[in-house]
Design a protein around this motif. Structure first.
Motif, mmCIF file in Angstrom:
data_model
loop_
_atom_site.group_PDB
_atom_site.id
_atom_site.type_symbol
_atom_site.label_atom_id
_atom_site.label_comp_id
_atom_site.label_asym_id
_atom_site.label_seq_id
_atom_site.Cartn_x
_atom_site.Cartn_y
_atom_site.Cartn_z
ATOM 1 N N SER A 1 39.840 53.809 51.784
ATOM 2 C CA SER A 1 39.331 53.161 53.287
ATOM 3 C C SER A 1 39.999 52.000 53.304
ATOM 4 N N ASP A 2 40.090 51.016 52.450
ATOM 5 C CA ASP A 2 40.641 49.574 52.654
ATOM 6 C C ASP A 2 42.056 49.748 52.859
ATOM 7 N N GLU A 3 42.682 50.479 51.999
ATOM 8 C CA GLU A 3 44.253 50.651 52.131
ATOM 9 C C GLU A 3 44.536 51.486 53.451
ATOM 10 N N THR A 4 43.867 52.416 53.988
ATOM 11 C CA THR A 4 44.167 52.929 55.252
ATOM 12 C C THR A 4 44.050 51.999 56.348
ATOM 13 N N ARG A 5 43.010 51.070 56.426
ATOM 14 C CA ARG A 5 42.848 50.120 57.316
ATOM 15 C C ARG A 5 43.989 49.254 57.477
ATOM 16 N N LYS A 6 44.573 48.741 56.149
ATOM 17 C CA LYS A 6 45.720 47.927 56.157
ATOM 18 C C LYS A 6 46.905 48.638 56.653
ATOM 19 N N GLU A 7 46.835 49.859 56.477
ATOM 20 C CA GLU A 7 48.325 50.645 56.755
ATOM 21 C C GLU A 7 48.381 50.671 58.350
ATOM 22 N N LYS A 8 46.917 50.879 58.783
ATOM 23 C CA LYS A 8 47.080 50.771 60.596
ATOM 24 C C LYS A 8 47.611 49.544 60.776
ATOM 25 N N ASP A 9 47.179 48.466 60.251
ATOM 26 C CA ASP A 9 47.610 47.122 60.678
ATOM 27 C C ASP A 9 48.886 46.795 60.589
ATOM 28 N N GLY A 10 49.515 47.626 59.464
ATOM 29 C CA GLY A 10 50.981 47.450 59.077
ATOM 30 C C GLY A 10 51.790 48.339 59.728
ATOM 31 N N ARG A 11 51.367 49.503 60.192
ATOM 32 C CA ARG A 11 52.361 50.636 60.947
ATOM 33 C C ARG A 11 53.569 51.139 60.056
ATOM 34 N N PRO A 12 53.354 52.273 59.265
ATOM 35 C CA PRO A 12 54.682 52.601 58.626
ATOM 36 C C PRO A 12 55.704 52.790 59.698
ATOM 37 N N PRO A 13 56.894 52.560 59.060
ATOM 38 C CA PRO A 13 58.229 52.750 59.993
ATOM 39 C C PRO A 13 58.136 54.029 60.511
ATOM 40 N N LEU A 14 57.733 55.351 59.372
ATOM 41 C CA LEU A 14 57.869 56.655 60.194
ATOM 42 C C LEU A 14 57.356 56.804 61.295
ATOM 43 N N PHE A 15 56.119 55.933 61.660
ATOM 44 C CA PHE A 15 55.482 56.103 62.984
ATOM 45 C C PHE A 15 56.092 55.638 64.276
ATOM 46 N N GLY A 16 57.235 55.046 63.860
ATOM 47 C CA GLY A 16 58.148 54.582 65.008
ATOM 48 C C GLY A 16 59.175 55.529 65.623
ATOM 49 N N ILE A 17 59.182 56.700 65.009
ATOM 50 C CA ILE A 17 60.106 57.662 65.636
ATOM 51 C C ILE A 17 59.661 58.265 66.719
ATOM 52 N N HIS A 18 58.413 58.341 66.802
ATOM 53 C CA HIS A 18 57.787 58.672 68.228
ATOM 54 C C HIS A 18 56.195 58.627 68.016
ATOM 55 N N HIS A 19 55.722 58.496 69.240
ATOM 56 C CA HIS A 19 54.132 58.538 69.493
ATOM 57 C C HIS A 19 53.527 59.535 68.962
ATOM 58 N N TRP A 20 52.396 59.641 68.154
ATOM 59 C CA TRP A 20 51.669 60.859 68.262
ATOM 60 C C TRP A 20 50.207 60.200 68.165
ATOM 61 N N LYS B 1 52.616 46.301 46.896
ATOM 62 C CA LYS B 1 53.021 46.644 48.524
ATOM 63 C C LYS B 1 52.208 47.653 48.714
ATOM 64 N N ARG B 2 52.370 48.035 49.927
ATOM 65 C CA ARG B 2 51.241 48.920 50.609
ATOM 66 C C ARG B 2 51.522 50.260 50.070
ATOM 67 N N ALA B 3 50.352 51.029 49.969
ATOM 68 C CA ALA B 3 50.491 52.354 49.373
ATOM 69 C C ALA B 3 51.255 53.250 49.917
ATOM 70 N N TYR B 4 51.360 53.529 51.369
ATOM 71 C CA TYR B 4 52.384 54.160 51.897
ATOM 72 C C TYR B 4 53.804 54.147 51.583
ATOM 73 N N ASN B 5 54.149 52.865 51.142
ATOM 74 C CA ASN B 5 55.447 52.663 50.480
ATOM 75 C C ASN B 5 55.935 53.387 49.429
ATOM 76 N N HIS B 6 54.803 53.900 48.671
ATOM 77 C CA HIS B 6 55.003 54.129 47.138
ATOM 78 C C HIS B 6 55.783 55.472 47.086
ATOM 79 N N ASN B 7 56.722 55.566 46.343
ATOM 80 C CA ASN B 7 57.380 56.627 45.842
ATOM 81 C C ASN B 7 57.217 57.017 44.639
ATOM 82 N N LEU B 8 57.106 58.365 44.166
ATOM 83 C CA LEU B 8 56.808 58.539 42.773
ATOM 84 C C LEU B 8 58.062 58.317 42.004
ATOM 85 N N THR B 9 58.110 58.089 40.657
ATOM 86 C CA THR B 9 59.180 58.186 39.732
ATOM 87 C C THR B 9 59.440 59.242 39.279
#
Length: 947
Positions: free
Chosen positions: A17-36, A90-98
């Motif tokens: 929940s905490d990380e999701t709220r931060k993600e909404k504030d930070g807005r992942p670049p992926l969401f900039g491709i188009h509104h949904w 860094k925000r969790a949505y930016n994390h990629n697996l090794t």
């Protein structure tokens, strides 16, 4: 998937929940491709899929590491408690697996599930958050959505970056720049500077002639231009004869707007202009007035009156627009489609502007027709080039080469079309100027598509929010983000998704001439993804794991609202003949003019029954659900049970930070819920196509009263081993769950203990059955939550107090709330707790230790600690404990001794001891701890007094 999964055992609610709220504030670049609308946060999407794949005993700290989150131990007596987390680097949505993490997951999948690449089905995939994150953790994905726009967005955010990687970014960057430059060179005369400064925004108003005096009235809801704490600027006016003259002021107060509630007042003669009259005037004339411009200066935005050059540019645009109207329509440069009926909003645009293209003023029409024509010319040019380049190849090689190059051209055009859609969202007659933030509010960020009396226009060629250059950068950043995420995974993953021609996954939806979209990625070394544009009712996929975000009722009218983008983007995507002309609407899971509440309920049940048929027998269903209220998720759980599912876990997720912490737990019933389910041992019910009569699988009518005798809350709880139940509460408690989060999670655990549960939960059914059989055993969600709350209260008080049965009920209520960290709560939560104590809200109001709170339509209460109470009279045991704490704070332990000698009750010491065990430091806890350190002296005083 028959084995129990991590998500059925524990789910890190606070962490996610905490990380999701931060993600909404930070807005992942992926969401900039188009509104949904209502996107599933990426962090939550990955958490749901990953927790559904991992075994129930998978180490939580390793799960958190795979999520890109760091674990932090809570200091204290229980050093194994994991309640809070360190801030991630860094925000969790930016994390990629090794590479090592992916190999570790593949080994776990293979050992536990029998495959190294699990198959995920998401039939309500929207913009593709769940498919995107599933691919990143090594899964194959079957993705479906009813909206063609949603499927296009998924192609742009997942498929194309995976197929074309960096080449696509480079080509797109160049093509964007060329098209924007060509448009600027052709149209710059329509966007003159204002006194040497670039104009960022134009502020317009609709104009209606007064039938009484003939005055041309601008319809303005408010005259403010900027309304910030240190910047207050407004437009004022004077009228001389039939002319209106404007001035810009920063002192005093602005005049009142002349339109409200659909009716206006003539600025000259005060005649009332009726709503119907205004409607006719706008429909027939479409007259507008340019009120002011917003320019970009060194010290921020500046407000100016339009210059003569501004007015000439507008007039020239009107003339040219009339001349090219026929050409625009013949060349299909702008959509001629009607706006759908019943688009929500306070002032629906449809009655005023019947067609989509009328959302554009003359200058905007010229701009967008120019952009779309350039995109079509690019498409034609690319098509001619690859046909000529491959003309000497053999037929089979020619076809393969042309198809591949045509696919690539289509990919480029998709992003170009998205530029058009994103810009029209910030540059049409339904965009609003936000006076407090000094920016433009996008059309689709509002409840519907409204007619705005005063509205905005964006200069497409300056660098400001919503301009073409800024939109270009947003799309390219999103594309780069996707490339980095997908390719880092796909370089070390290999798809195992079956070939559709072998597996027979082709849908009958894709009949010739009916439109539709289907796409797959099966390149060697890349992840496996299949995207299908289809309703869930038409789906033929089958999967052992379904993870999806299901829409609900008045959530968003996806079909109607997505047409705002789709009809314009479809004009630019003219080469894509396989796309439907508009978004299909019949099976959209929302309520609108053509989809009644009854029809929605029918579709909703049919969809959940379809989910049952798409899930393999040992499979797992994970639903992400955003209910409107408590009744909504009662409905969801009821239909799930009717459809033959067994609930195995419930997890409330808070994706938004409540503005009022007193009402924070209100979100448990109103924001988001993760429901985990499996197929039960009871056959699902069916409804016929009149969406009225409920039928079983053998088409015989079901007798609800007989079926309801299968179970009751009491029988259900009896099936749960008491030790297991207490162990589960302790596990949830140690993890940090409190309040309604804990209540809902325990209710999910109780439901998971019975394989035979099936039946309705909705309150309508409950009320109907009470009339004929008041003692029937039909499962009622309120009863279930009440039982859960009772079990929790017993465990908490038994854990932290001694002989709590001797305490009065208001004292128990107080202690439970303080121990649970519920210093503030909604009325819903308070009533649930009070019900377990056979008390009501009126009784507890008179106890003197609560304060009622109201925030808008939400009501809650605050628990008052001893120092917040005035004039305490001893009516309940907690009152005496509070007086003792007051005395200890003011004078010391000697006064406490004297007070307790006069008021001897061993429970007073037990109560203070309990307050000292509150899991966080505050004044009440610290003073209670001080008294307990002198416990021997205090207890001796009570014993002496009793003797």
């Amino acid at each position: 998937m028959g084995k129990k999964r991590l998500i059925e055992n524990i789910f890190p609610l606070d962490l996610i929940s905490d990380e999701t709220r931060k993600e909404k504030d930070g807005r992942p670049p992926l969401f900039g491709i188009h509104h949904w609308w209502n996107r599933t946060p990426l962090t939550l999407a990955r958490a749901m899929v990953l927790a559904a794949l991992l075994p129930e005993d998978f180490p939580l700290n390793e799960f958190q590491s795979l999520m890109g989150l760091e674990e932090s131990k809570v200091t204290g007596s229980d050093e194994n408690s994991t309640q809070k987390l360190e801030k991630p680097q860094k925000r969790a949505y930016n994390h990629n697996l090794t590479k090592e993490e992916v190999q570790r997951l593949k080994s776990i999948y293979q050992e536990d599930l029998g495959v190294d690449r699990p198959l995920i089905l998401d039939p309500f995939s929207g913009a593709g958050s769940i498919p995107f994150e599933s691919l990143k953790i090594g899964c194959d994905v079957l993705s479906g959505d009813y909206s063609p726009l949603a499927c296009l967005i998924q192609q742009a955010t997942i498929e194309y970056p995976a197929r074309y990687s960096k080449k696509l970014w480079l080509d797109l960057d160049e093509t964007f720049k060329n098209i924007i430059k060509e448009a600027f060179d052709s149209l710059k005369e329509f966007y003159p500077q204002n006194n040497g400064q670039d104009v960022a925004t134009y502020l317009h108003a609709w104009v209606v002639r007064c039938p009484e005096c003939g005055f041309q009235n601008p319809l303005v809801s408010q005259w403010w231009l900027a309304k910030r704490r240190k910047k207050r600027i407004y437009l004022d006016y004077t009228i001389h004869k039939d002319q209106i003259k404007f001035t810009i002021n920063n002192e005093g107060t602005p005049p009142q707007g002349n339109i409200s509630g659909g009716e206006a007042q003539c600025l000259k003669c005060n005649e009332t202009l009726s709503g119907n009259y205004i409607l006719r005037e706008i429909m027939q004339n479409e007259d507008e007035m340019l009120l002011a411009t917003v320019t970009l200066g060194e010290n921020g935005k500046k407000y100016s009156l339009p210059t003569s050059e501004d007015l000439k540019a507008m007039e020239k645009a009107r003339e040219i627009s009339k001349d090219i109207d026929d050409y625009i329509h013949i060349q299909d440069l702008l959509p001629l489609d009607e706006i759908p009926d019943d688009i929500r909003g306070k002032n629906n645009v449809k009655p005023y502007l019947k067609y989509w293209h009328k959302l554009l003023n003359p200058r905007q029409k010229i701009l967008f027709s120019n952009l779309i024509e350039s995109i079509k010319e690019y498409s034609d040019s690319e098509k001619s080039d690859y046909q000529n380049n491959n003309s000497r190849k053999s037929n089979s090689t020619y076809r393969a080469s042309v198809t591949e190059e045509a696919d690539y051209t289509r990919a480029v055009i998709t992003y170009l079309a998205f530029m058009v859609g994103k810009h029209i969202n910030r540059n049409c007659r339904s965009t609003r100027y936000n006076r407090k933030l000094e920016n433009i509010t996008g059309t689709v960020s509002q409840p519907g598509i409204p007619l705005l009396w005063d509205h905005t226009e964006t200069n497409p060629f300056v660098t400001s929010s919503g301009s073409l250059t800024v939109i270009k950068d947003e799309i390219l950043k999103g594309l780069e983000y996707s490339e980095n995420s997908i390719l880092k995974s796909s370089n070390i993953l290999k798809s195992s998704i079956p070939n559709p021609s072998v597996n027979g996954l082709k849908s009958s939806m894709h009949n010739p001439g009916k439109g539709g979209l289907e796409t797959s990625i099966h390149n060697p070394g890349t992840s496996g993804l299949k995207i299908r544009n289809e309703s869930i009712l038409q789906s033929s996929f089958k999967s052992p794991l379904i993870v999806t975000h299901i829409p609900y009722r008045d959530d968003v009218q996806y079909a109607e609202m997505s047409d705002f983008f789709y009809v314009f983007e479809k004009s630019a995507l003219g080469c894509c003949s396989d796309l439907p002309s508009e978004s299909p609407k019949t099976e959209d899971l929302s309520i609108s003019g053509i989809r009644s509440t009854e029809y929605f309920n029918y579709l909703f049940q049919e969809s959940l029954q379809k989910l049952h048929s798409l899930l393999t027998d040992e499979g797992l269903l994970v639903l992400y659900f955003q209910p409107e209220n408590f009744k909504s998720w009662k409905h969801l759980l009821g239909v799930l049970l009717e459809s033959g599912f067994k609930i195995t876990a419930l997890w409330p997720i808070h994706t938004q930070e409540p503005r009022n912490p007193i009402l924070a737990d209100f979100a448990s019933f109103k924001s988001s819920l993760i429901v985990v389910a499996r197929k039960s041992n009871v056959n699902p019910e069916r409804k016929d196509n009149t969406y009225g009569v409920r039928k079983s699988n053998n088409n015989s009518t079901v007798n609800h009263n007989n079926k309801c005798e299968i179970f009751s809350i009491e029988n259900l709880v009896k099936k749960v081993d008491p030790e297991s139940l207490e162990s589960r509460i302790k596990e949830f408690w140690d993890y940090g769950l409190r309040g309604t989060d804990l209540t809902i999670s325990l209710a999910g655990y109780i439901l998971s203990q019975d394989d035979d549960i099936s039946g309705e939960i909705p309150s309508i059914k409950r009320a109907r059955d009470k009339e004929t059989n008041p003692n029937n055993g039909n499962l009622n969600l309120v009863d279930l939550l009440t039982v859960s709350q009772q079990k929790i209260m017993h465990w908490v008080l038994n854990q932290f107090t001694t002989e709590y049965e001797d305490m009065d009920t208001p004292t128990r209520f107080y202690l439970f709330c303080r121990l649970s960290g519920l210093d503030g709560m909604s009325v819903d939560t308070a009533n649930l707790i009070l019900k377990t104590l056979d008390m009501n809200l009126e009784t507890i109001k008179r106890a003197g230790f609560i304060k009622m709170i109201k925030k808008g339509r939400k009501k809650g209460l605050k628990i008052l600690q001893f120092h917040e109470r005035l004039d305490i009279n001893i009516e309940y045991q907690i009152d005496a404990a509070h007086i003792a704490l007051n005395l200890y704070e003011m004078v010391g332990i000697s006064k406490v001794q004297s007070f307790l000698k006069k008021n001897p009750d061993k429970n007073y010491v037990n109560i203070i001891s309990t307050l000292s065990k509150i899991g966080f430091k505050d004044l009440e806890q610290e003073l209670s701890e001080g008294i307990i350190n002198s416990r021997d002296i205090v207890e001796k005083s009570i014993r002496d007094s009793l003797i």
